[in-house]
Scaffold this motif. Structure first.
Motif, PDB file in Angstrom:
ATOM      1  N   ARG A   1       0.855  -1.183   0.000  1.00  0.00           N
ATOM      2  CA  ARG A   1       0.000   0.000   0.000  1.00  0.00           C
ATOM      3  C   ARG A   1       0.893   1.237   0.000  1.00  0.00           C
ATOM      4  O   ARG A   1       1.884   1.278   0.734  1.00  0.00           O
TER       5      ARG A   1
ATOM      6  N   THR B   1      -0.909  -0.456  -4.231  1.00  0.00           N
ATOM      7  CA  THR B   1      -2.311  -0.118  -4.001  1.00  0.00           C
ATOM      8  C   THR B   1      -2.377   1.265  -3.388  1.00  0.00           C
ATOM      9  O   THR B   1      -1.729   1.536  -2.376  1.00  0.00           O
TER      10      THR B   1
ATOM     11  N   ASN C   1      -5.023   3.884  -1.785  1.00  0.00           N
ATOM     12  CA  ASN C   1      -6.341   4.219  -1.270  1.00  0.00           C
ATOM     13  C   ASN C   1      -6.484   5.728  -1.395  1.00  0.00           C
ATOM     14  O   ASN C   1      -5.704   6.490  -0.806  1.00  0.00           O
TER      15      ASN C   1
ATOM     16  N   TYR D   1       1.747   4.261   6.396  1.00  0.00           N
ATOM     17  CA  TYR D   1       1.511   2.821   6.501  1.00  0.00           C
ATOM     18  C   TYR D   1       2.571   2.194   7.386  1.00  0.00           C
ATOM     19  O   TYR D   1       3.702   2.671   7.458  1.00  0.00           O
TER      20      TYR D   1
END
Length: 178
Positions: free
Chosen positions: A30, A95, A97, A108
């Motif tokens: 992420r 990824t 978001n 993260y």
């Protein structure tokens, strides 16, 4: 007979027939800001974006990156390229978001802070010393340089989100762990 596996407690000696054709396709990280991460992975590590998939109803995007051989025929048509991407080995999925890039405090967990979990991804390079010079020229943060610590000839760098990336030169590792 070709190499099958090293045997250790818990290793199954025979590959189950039902798993024939299974391919390890990708690992996912992420990322806070795709523009920053895509710059790092494409400019510093030379990866190419094979496919971007947006999911507006869930507010996230997926970027699939790899290092295809220069002579490899990658399909141009999006559907064919999507299928091709999911049949490859060694893909990195980033990824995003949506909105995380707008939050200056957002971060993260990199897997190496406590509690530890995920550790790192790894790139092999043809010349470790040249790669280290390249990373220095590009102001990449090092966790460990090849000459540091007990494990020589292995470097660890950080990506923009703090994930660790191991850098190895395969020809220097024949004696590793012996």
């Amino acid at each position: 007979m070709s190499f099958q596996t090293e045997m250790h407690p818990g290793v199954t000696a025979d590959v189950p027939v039902a798993t024939r054709g299974f391919v390890f396709n990708h690992s996912m990280l992420r990322v806070k800001d795709p523009a920053v991460s895509l710059d790092f992975y494409s400019r510093v590590l030379g990866m190419r974006v094979l496919r971007k998939l947006d999911f507006p109803e869930m507010k996230f995007s997926l970027y699939f990156l790899a290092r295809p051989d220069e002579q490899e025929a990658v399909p141009e048509e999006e559907g064919a390229r999507t299928s091709w991407t999911f049949s490859q080995r060694g893909i990195l999925e980033l990824t995003h978001n949506w909105g995380t890039e707008q939050d200056p405090d957002f971060r993260y967990h990199d897997g190496n802070a406590q509690p530890q979990g995920f550790g790192h991804i790894c790139f092999s390079v043809p010349d470790l010393a040249a790669a280290v010079r390249w990373f220095d020229e590009n102001k990449v943060d090092f966790v460990k340089r090849p000459e540091q610590g007990k494990m020589k000839d292995v470097a660890f760098i950080k990506d923009p989100d703090g994930y660790w990336i191991e850098i190895v030169q395969p020809s220097l590792l024949a004696g590793l762990g012996r």
